[in-house]
Design a protein around this motif. Sequence first.
Motif, short mmCIF file in Angstrom:
data_model
loop_
_atom_site.label_atom_id
_atom_site.label_comp_id
_atom_site.label_asym_id
_atom_site.label_seq_id
_atom_site.Cartn_x
_atom_site.Cartn_y
_atom_site.Cartn_z
N ALA A 1 0.63 -1.17 0.11
CA ALA A 1 -0.11 0.08 -0.04
C ALA A 1 0.61 1.24 -0.08
N HIS A 2 2.04 1.07 0.29
CA HIS A 2 3.07 2.27 0.34
C HIS A 2 4.28 2.23 -0.81
N PRO A 3 3.96 1.62 -2.09
CA PRO A 3 5.04 1.42 -2.96
C PRO A 3 6.37 2.26 -2.84
N ASN A 4 7.53 1.78 -2.81
CA ASN A 4 8.83 2.23 -2.89
C ASN A 4 9.13 2.95 -1.68
N ARG A 5 8.33 3.12 -0.52
CA ARG A 5 8.59 3.77 0.88
C ARG A 5 9.49 2.66 1.42
N VAL A 6 10.78 2.97 1.90
CA VAL A 6 11.39 2.15 2.99
C VAL A 6 10.85 2.11 4.35
N PHE A 7 10.63 0.99 4.75
CA PHE A 7 9.95 0.72 6.01
C PHE A 7 11.35 0.34 7.18
N GLU A 8 11.65 0.94 8.17
CA GLU A 8 12.58 0.36 9.09
C GLU A 8 11.97 -1.04 9.66
#
Length: 229
Positions: free
Chosen positions: A169-176
Motif C-alpha cells: 500500500a506504500h510502494p517504494n517507501r522504505v520501512f525500518e
Amino acid sequence: MKSILIIEDEKAIAELERDYLESHGFSVEIEGRGDIGLQKALGGSYDLIILDVMLPKLDGFEICRQIRQTNNIPVLMVTAKKEDIDKIRGLGLGADDYMTKPFSPSELVARVKAHLARYERLTADRGENHEQIRIRGLLIDKTSRRVTIHDREAMLTSKEYDLLLLLAAHPNRVFEKEELFERIWGLDSNGDAATVTVHIRRLREKIEHDPSNPQYIETIWGVGYRFKV
C-alpha cells in the motif's frame, strides 16, 4: 500536460531545471521556501515534486515525510551532499529517487519521465477497485484478505498478510524493521525486530518466484524493506 513543483532555494538551479523541463512539455512551478513549498505540495495538484534537501524554514526531509502521509506521487530529492546517510534517510522517508549536485539537466528530465511513467503504470495496475491492489501479477483482495500470485493463491498467515498489505500500500517507501514491528505487532521498538526478518523470509517464499532474488519485497541494507515497483 504534467505539472511539476520544484522546491529549491537556489534560484539559478531552479530556473535551469524549469527551463529544461518546460522545453520537454512539462508545466513547472518554483518555490524557494520550505514551509511554503510544503503548503503548495499538500494543497496543489502536481504530478511530481523535485525537492531540495537544504531549504530555509523547513528542510526537504520533513517536507518529504509530510507529503508521504497523504500522497504517493513521485518525489525526487536533490542535495549538494554526497553522504550515503542522507540518501538512505531520504529514501527511508519515501523519496522515489535521489540526485546529487551537480547533475546534468538532461539526466533530471530523463529521471522525471521515468518516474512519471512508472507511477502511471502503478496506478493503472491498481485499477478502479480500491478494495484490491494489483501489481505485476500480484493481487491483494482486502475484502477477503486473500492473496494470489499469477492466479495461484498464496496461503498467508494473518501477520504475513498484514505485513504484505502495509508494504504494497506504500510502494517504494522504505520501512525500518522497528517501524514494521510496531505497526504490525502493535508493540514498541524494544520488541524483537528479528521477528520481521523471519516473516519477510516466509513471505518471500510464498510470493516470490526466486526468494533469493526478490522482485517484490526488496531489502535496503542497514535500513529495512520496501515494496519495489
